[in-house]
Enzyme design. Structure first.
Site, PDB file in Angstrom:
ATOM      1  N   LYS A 215     -16.266 -10.631 -10.777  1.00  0.00           N
ATOM      2  CA  LYS A 215     -16.132 -11.077  -9.385  1.00  0.00           C
ATOM      3  C   LYS A 215     -16.668  -9.957  -8.503  1.00  0.00           C
ATOM      4  O   LYS A 215     -16.118  -8.860  -8.474  1.00  0.00           O
ATOM      5  CB  LYS A 215     -14.664 -11.362  -9.058  1.00  0.00           C
ATOM      6  CG  LYS A 215     -14.466 -11.939  -7.651  1.00  0.00           C
ATOM      7  CD  LYS A 215     -13.020 -12.419  -7.464  1.00  0.00           C
ATOM      8  CE  LYS A 215     -12.813 -12.950  -6.051  1.00  0.00           C
ATOM      9  NZ  LYS A 215     -11.770 -12.217  -5.335  1.00  0.00           N
ATOM     10  N   HIS A 234      -1.329  -8.510  -4.864  1.00  0.00           N
ATOM     11  CA  HIS A 234      -1.226  -9.315  -6.087  1.00  0.00           C
ATOM     12  C   HIS A 234      -1.237  -8.385  -7.299  1.00  0.00           C
ATOM     13  O   HIS A 234      -1.591  -7.220  -7.184  1.00  0.00           O
ATOM     14  CB  HIS A 234      -2.413 -10.288  -6.191  1.00  0.00           C
ATOM     15  CG  HIS A 234      -3.728  -9.584  -6.383  1.00  0.00           C
ATOM     16  ND1 HIS A 234      -4.351  -8.893  -5.358  1.00  0.00           N
ATOM     17  CD2 HIS A 234      -4.508  -9.410  -7.477  1.00  0.00           C
ATOM     18  CE1 HIS A 234      -5.477  -8.336  -5.823  1.00  0.00           C
ATOM     19  NE2 HIS A 234      -5.588  -8.640  -7.108  1.00  0.00           N
ATOM     20  N   ASP A 236      -2.978  -8.365 -11.277  1.00  0.00           N
ATOM     21  CA  ASP A 236      -4.043  -9.066 -12.006  1.00  0.00           C
ATOM     22  C   ASP A 236      -3.445  -9.811 -13.203  1.00  0.00           C
ATOM     23  O   ASP A 236      -2.601  -9.275 -13.907  1.00  0.00           O
ATOM     24  CB  ASP A 236      -5.097  -8.066 -12.512  1.00  0.00           C
ATOM     25  CG  ASP A 236      -5.975  -7.543 -11.386  1.00  0.00           C
ATOM     26  OD1 ASP A 236      -5.836  -8.028 -10.245  1.00  0.00           O
ATOM     27  OD2 ASP A 236      -6.791  -6.642 -11.655  1.00  0.00           O
ATOM     28  N   HIS A 290      -1.318  -4.579  -6.036  1.00  0.00           N
ATOM     29  CA  HIS A 290      -2.354  -3.885  -5.265  1.00  0.00           C
ATOM     30  C   HIS A 290      -2.995  -4.845  -4.266  1.00  0.00           C
ATOM     31  O   HIS A 290      -2.819  -6.055  -4.336  1.00  0.00           O
ATOM     32  CB  HIS A 290      -3.411  -3.279  -6.201  1.00  0.00           C
ATOM     33  CG  HIS A 290      -4.056  -4.264  -7.132  1.00  0.00           C
ATOM     34  ND1 HIS A 290      -3.418  -4.752  -8.255  1.00  0.00           N
ATOM     35  CD2 HIS A 290      -5.280  -4.851  -7.115  1.00  0.00           C
ATOM     36  CE1 HIS A 290      -4.225  -5.595  -8.887  1.00  0.00           C
ATOM     37  NE2 HIS A 290      -5.355  -5.674  -8.216  1.00  0.00           N
TER      38      HIS A 290
END
Length: 354
Positions: A215, A234, A236, A290
């Site tokens: 991404k 969020h 990962d 993060h």
């Protein structure tokens, strides 16, 4: 490919607006913690994201090798994120990856729209901006390009950027080398948990099934950076995430109750432990919360590669060796797809209850 209904963030940013649309303004409780990222990055006091030198991770000398593994283990347990240096991927290749990604984003928006994804139909590969997928209708100050880059037989090259012409060659080579680095890290983390060297790799899908998804995040300059986020807080979902960036700060980690801004370390790759490894290790290795800040002066671009297990073929749960009477399993068994659903559902519930 479809054209998006919402304007791209890049188009908004270049339209000359002085204030950002309300969809991009963060809730009040978040705003108090958003500072100027350049000032935040300069701070020397307080905790700093660890830097791990991988030079000795496969050393012939057992003691030297062990010392390197212990540093990796400590960072994975304490932070769950680190700057990797001497990771074996050349500076030249990393520069080329940055260059081809940047050149794509320098194309006119109309040109990039030819690669637009169609999130409503579940097709997330391609060029996109975040849709409001939570109850508060919140948007992030970024556009992105998302696609699967490894294993090679699972790629869809038809949606890869044709401009610049060297995009496919450079990105493919980076994917191959990063896949090797992922194996190296997974082996070391397995040994750190007292497991056989190949165990974690096998548990996340092995050579055939572990997917590498790239991404490229494009964060345009923002007229009111104190009100927005490039990426909201969020963790990962991946096993591991590897990140390159264009040396503009933005990454923040929630560590010991405070937001810590990651420094820009030359020639490093940032690595996150993702939820998948946190689950397998029964919480011994951390998947840290993060987020990404934006700024007024510089465009920030980051290249995040998520190493993900197959969606339905594997049941993720704490490995038996990580569980004991005093350390019961912290996570219920789920497939990767169920874990994603669980996180989306929880996020929606959190927003509804606010």
């Amino acid at each position: 490919m479809v054209t998006s209904v919402l304007p791209r963030v890049e188009s908004l940013a270049s339209s000359g607006i002085q204030s950002i649309p309300k969809e991009y303004i963060r809730p009040q409780e978040e705003l108090t913690s958003i500072g100027n990222v350049f000032e935040e990055e300069k701070k020397e006091e307080g905790p700093q994201v660890p830097t791990i030198d991988l030079t000795e991770i496969e050393s012939e000398d057992k003691e030297v090798r062990e010392r390197c593994r212990q540093e990796l283990k400590k960072a994975a347990m304490d932070w769950g994120v680190m700057h990797l240096v001497n990771h074996g991927i050349s500076e030249e290749l990393m520069d080329r990856v940055r260059k081809v990604g940047q050149k794509f984003f320098e194309l006119p928006v109309e040109e990039k729209e030819k690669y637009a994804n169609d999130q409503s139909s579940g097709n997330v590969q391609g060029y996109g901006s975040k849709l409001a997928n939570n109850a508060s209708g919140q948007l992030e100050w970024e556009d992105y390009f998302f696609h699967l880059i490894f294993p090679e037989d699972k790629r869809d090259l038809s949606i890869w950027p044709k401009i610049p012409s060297e995009y496919t060659e450079v990105t493919s080579e980076y994917a191959r080398q990063l896949r090797g680095l992922a194996s190296k890290i997974l082996s070391a983390l397995s040994i750190c948990l007292g497991l056989e060297e190949g165990r974690l790799e096998k548990e996340v899908g092995g050579v055939e099934e572990l997917l590498l998804q790239l991404k490229i995040n494009y964060y345009p300059k923002c007229p009111q950076p104190e009100l927005a986020l490039g990426v909201e807080a969020h963790t990962d979902i991946s096993a591991l995430t590897f990140i390159l960036h264009n040396m503009v700060p933005g990454l923040q980690l929630f560590y010991q109750g405070k937001w810590v801004t990651a420094k820009c370390v030359p020639n490093s790759i940032i690595m996150h432990i993702g939820d998948t490894i946190e689950i397998l290790s029964n919480g011994k290795f951390k998947s840290i919360l993060h987020r990404g800040l934006v700024n007024k002066e510089k465009v920030r671009i980051s290249w995040a590669v998520f190493c993900e297990p197959p969606k339905d073929k594997i049941i993720l749960k704490p490995l038996p060796e990580t569980v004991s009477e005093t350390e019961p399993p912290l996570f219920p068994p789920r497939t990767f797809a169920q874990h994603i659903e669980h996180k989306l559902f929880r996020k929606t519930q959190d927003n509804l209850s606010n």
